[in-house]
Design a protein around this motif. Structure first.
Motif, PDB file in Angstrom:
ATOM      1  N   PHE A 155       2.815  -7.927  22.903  1.00 40.52           N
ATOM      2  CA  PHE A 155       2.844  -7.776  21.126  1.00 40.52           C
ATOM      3  C   PHE A 155       3.699  -6.886  20.370  1.00 40.52           C
ATOM      4  CE2 PHE A 155      -1.520  -9.141  23.611  1.00 40.52           C
ATOM      5  CZ  PHE A 155      -1.407 -10.556  23.667  1.00 40.52           C
ATOM      6  N   PHE A 156       4.192  -7.122  19.399  1.00 40.78           N
ATOM      7  CA  PHE A 156       5.032  -6.065  18.898  1.00 40.78           C
ATOM      8  C   PHE A 156       4.536  -6.687  17.516  1.00 40.78           C
ATOM      9  CE2 PHE A 156       7.730  -7.066  23.088  1.00 40.78           C
ATOM     10  CZ  PHE A 156       7.722  -5.859  23.613  1.00 40.78           C
ATOM     11  N   ALA A 157       4.718  -5.077  16.371  1.00 38.29           N
ATOM     12  CA  ALA A 157       4.689  -4.842  15.195  1.00 38.29           C
ATOM     13  C   ALA A 157       5.853  -5.862  14.180  1.00 38.29           C
ATOM     14  CB  ALA A 157       4.268  -3.742  14.851  1.00 38.29           C
ATOM     15  N   ALA A 158       5.448  -6.190  13.190  1.00 37.18           N
ATOM     16  CA  ALA A 158       6.260  -6.402  12.290  1.00 37.18           C
ATOM     17  C   ALA A 158       8.128  -5.367  12.782  1.00 37.18           C
ATOM     18  CB  ALA A 158       6.596  -6.801  11.151  1.00 37.18           C
ATOM     19  N   LEU A 214      12.274  -9.095  17.733  1.00 44.42           N
ATOM     20  CA  LEU A 214      12.177  -7.806  17.511  1.00 44.42           C
ATOM     21  C   LEU A 214      13.170  -6.866  16.705  1.00 44.42           C
ATOM     22  CD1 LEU A 214      11.399  -6.399  21.009  1.00 44.42           C
ATOM     23  CD2 LEU A 214       9.486  -7.623  19.377  1.00 44.42           C
ATOM     24  N   SER A 215      13.839  -7.563  15.674  1.00 42.64           N
ATOM     25  CA  SER A 215      14.719  -6.861  14.605  1.00 42.64           C
ATOM     26  C   SER A 215      14.624  -7.622  13.588  1.00 42.64           C
ATOM     27  CB  SER A 215      15.643  -7.005  15.218  1.00 42.64           C
ATOM     28  OG  SER A 215      16.030  -7.777  14.882  1.00 42.64           O
ATOM     29  N   ASN A 216      13.527  -8.798  13.257  1.00 44.81           N
ATOM     30  CA  ASN A 216      13.774  -9.823  12.263  1.00 44.81           C
ATOM     31  C   ASN A 216      12.945  -9.546  11.220  1.00 44.81           C
ATOM     32  OD1 ASN A 216      11.663 -10.885  12.758  1.00 44.81           O
ATOM     33  ND2 ASN A 216      12.789 -13.544  13.464  1.00 44.81           N
ATOM     34  N   GLY A 217      11.889  -8.988  10.976  1.00 42.65           N
ATOM     35  CA  GLY A 217      11.121  -8.349  10.450  1.00 42.65           C
ATOM     36  C   GLY A 217       9.584  -9.016  10.678  1.00 42.65           C
ATOM     37  N   ARG A 218       9.986  -9.493  11.497  1.00 46.98           N
ATOM     38  CA  ARG A 218       8.306 -10.347  12.484  1.00 46.98           C
ATOM     39  C   ARG A 218       7.206 -10.121  12.834  1.00 46.98           C
ATOM     40  NH1 ARG A 218      11.329 -15.037  10.003  1.00 46.98           N
ATOM     41  NH2 ARG A 218      11.915 -15.737  11.779  1.00 46.98           N
ATOM     42  N   PRO A 219       6.283  -9.727  13.583  1.00 42.71           N
ATOM     43  CA  PRO A 219       5.492  -9.719  14.816  1.00 42.71           C
ATOM     44  C   PRO A 219       5.764 -10.615  15.086  1.00 42.71           C
ATOM     45  CG  PRO A 219       4.092 -10.728  13.134  1.00 42.71           C
ATOM     46  CD  PRO A 219       5.627 -10.480  12.216  1.00 42.71           C
ATOM     47  N   THR A 220       5.933 -10.167  16.684  1.00 43.75           N
ATOM     48  CA  THR A 220       6.405 -10.928  18.027  1.00 43.75           C
ATOM     49  C   THR A 220       5.432 -11.067  18.650  1.00 43.75           C
ATOM     50  OG1 THR A 220       8.603 -10.558  17.298  1.00 43.75           O
ATOM     51  CG2 THR A 220       8.548 -11.389  19.352  1.00 43.75           C
ATOM     52  N   ILE A 221       5.188 -12.750  19.751  1.00 36.17           N
ATOM     53  CA  ILE A 221       4.691 -11.616  21.072  1.00 36.17           C
ATOM     54  C   ILE A 221       5.670 -12.318  21.985  1.00 36.17           C
ATOM     55  CG2 ILE A 221       2.601 -13.379  22.436  1.00 36.17           C
ATOM     56  CD1 ILE A 221       1.193 -14.026  20.309  1.00 36.17           C
ATOM     57  N   ILE A 222       6.362 -11.903  23.213  1.00 42.00           N
ATOM     58  CA  ILE A 222       6.965 -12.275  23.611  1.00 42.00           C
ATOM     59  C   ILE A 222       5.753 -12.898  25.073  1.00 42.00           C
ATOM     60  CG2 ILE A 222       8.182 -11.189  25.929  1.00 42.00           C
ATOM     61  CD1 ILE A 222       9.992  -9.541  23.508  1.00 42.00           C
ATOM     62  N   GLU A 223       6.637 -13.958  25.572  1.00 45.21           N
ATOM     63  CA  GLU A 223       5.263 -14.651  27.219  1.00 45.21           C
ATOM     64  C   GLU A 223       6.810 -14.624  28.155  1.00 45.21           C
ATOM     65  OE1 GLU A 223       3.009 -17.971  28.540  1.00 45.21           O
ATOM     66  OE2 GLU A 223       3.013 -17.788  26.741  1.00 45.21           O
ATOM     67  N   PHE A 224       5.744 -14.167  29.082  1.00 39.62           N
ATOM     68  CA  PHE A 224       6.862 -14.415  29.495  1.00 39.62           C
ATOM     69  C   PHE A 224       6.497 -15.077  31.023  1.00 39.62           C
ATOM     70  CE2 PHE A 224       7.073  -9.914  28.855  1.00 39.62           C
ATOM     71  CZ  PHE A 224       9.110  -9.316  29.008  1.00 39.62           C
ATOM     72  N   TYR A 225       6.628 -15.905  31.301  1.00 40.12           N
ATOM     73  CA  TYR A 225       6.353 -17.087  32.262  1.00 40.12           C
ATOM     74  C   TYR A 225       7.153 -17.536  33.435  1.00 40.12           C
ATOM     75  CZ  TYR A 225       9.914 -20.201  30.313  1.00 40.12           C
ATOM     76  OH  TYR A 225      10.628 -21.170  30.075  1.00 40.12           O
ATOM     77  N   ALA A 226       6.741 -18.998  33.973  1.00 36.44           N
ATOM     78  CA  ALA A 226       7.920 -19.410  35.266  1.00 36.44           C
ATOM     79  C   ALA A 226       7.297 -20.902  34.952  1.00 36.44           C
ATOM     80  CB  ALA A 226       7.894 -18.929  36.064  1.00 36.44           C
TER      81      ALA A 226
END
Length: 183
Positions: free
Chosen positions: A121-124, A56-68
């Motif tokens: 979903f997160f912006a850059a 979240l801090s490296n300047g790229r958009p990010t998708i975090i998937e919560f899974y099991a």
């Protein structure tokens, strides 16, 4: 009467031959299992996943998937997530967070995870853009990833919601079942 030592069970030649056979068998098993990078798509993604804070801090958009690991829907979507990760190298981060790992309990609570798979979903710039709960088809993941990479609005897909600012002091939080409460 003196006892003579027992002869060695295997001679040098037999030991070398046995070692060569063991190496050949191990190599064959490795090749049959898919090589060094074997493992399910979900395991491959989890192994390569960045820490959420780093992504979240490296300047790229990010998708975090919560899974099991036990989640069939998560496993079903994993090949498409792996394909998205591979096709968008250095443009989009895919981060996997296992809801069963106590290390991530605060993160699961912070993002109100109440069903899996859940995609955030997160912006850059690390700002939240939206989230999705449930399985996404490969083409939907591609469209969502492209929107994040290009900075466009998330597409209007069923089950995808945008994130809006909410004044916590004016809301009451309903108690919901946790992501580990279904099976």
């Amino acid at each position: 009467m003196s006892e003579q030592p027992a002869p060695p069970l295997l001679g040098t030649t037999q030991r070398v031959l046995l070692l060569l056979m063991a190496v050949a068998l191990a190599t064959a098993l490795l090749v049959l299992r898919g090589g060094v990078n074997s493992g399910s798509p979900m395991e491959q993604l989890a192994r390569r996943s960045l820490e959420p804070d780093q992504a979240l801090s490296n300047g790229r958009p990010t998708i975090i998937e919560f899974y099991a690991d036990w989640c069939q829907a998560c496993r079903e979507m994993a090949p498409a997530m792996l394909a998205l990760e591979q096709s968008s190298k250095n443009k989009l981060d895919i981060v996997l967070v296992n809801v069963d790992n106590p290390r991530w309990a605060d993160l699961v609570d912070d993002y109100d995870v109440n069903g899996i798979p859940q995609l955030n979903f997160f912006a850059a710039d690390g700002q939240p853009r939206g989230r999705s709960i449930g399985v996404r088809r490969p083409e939907e993941l591609t469209i969502l990833g492209d929107a994040l990479i290009t900075g466009q609005a998330l597409p209007q897909l069923a089950g995808v919601g945008n994130i809006s600012a909410v004044n916590e002091s004016n809301t009451t939080r309903d108690v919901m079942a946790g992501p580990r409460s279904h099976g």
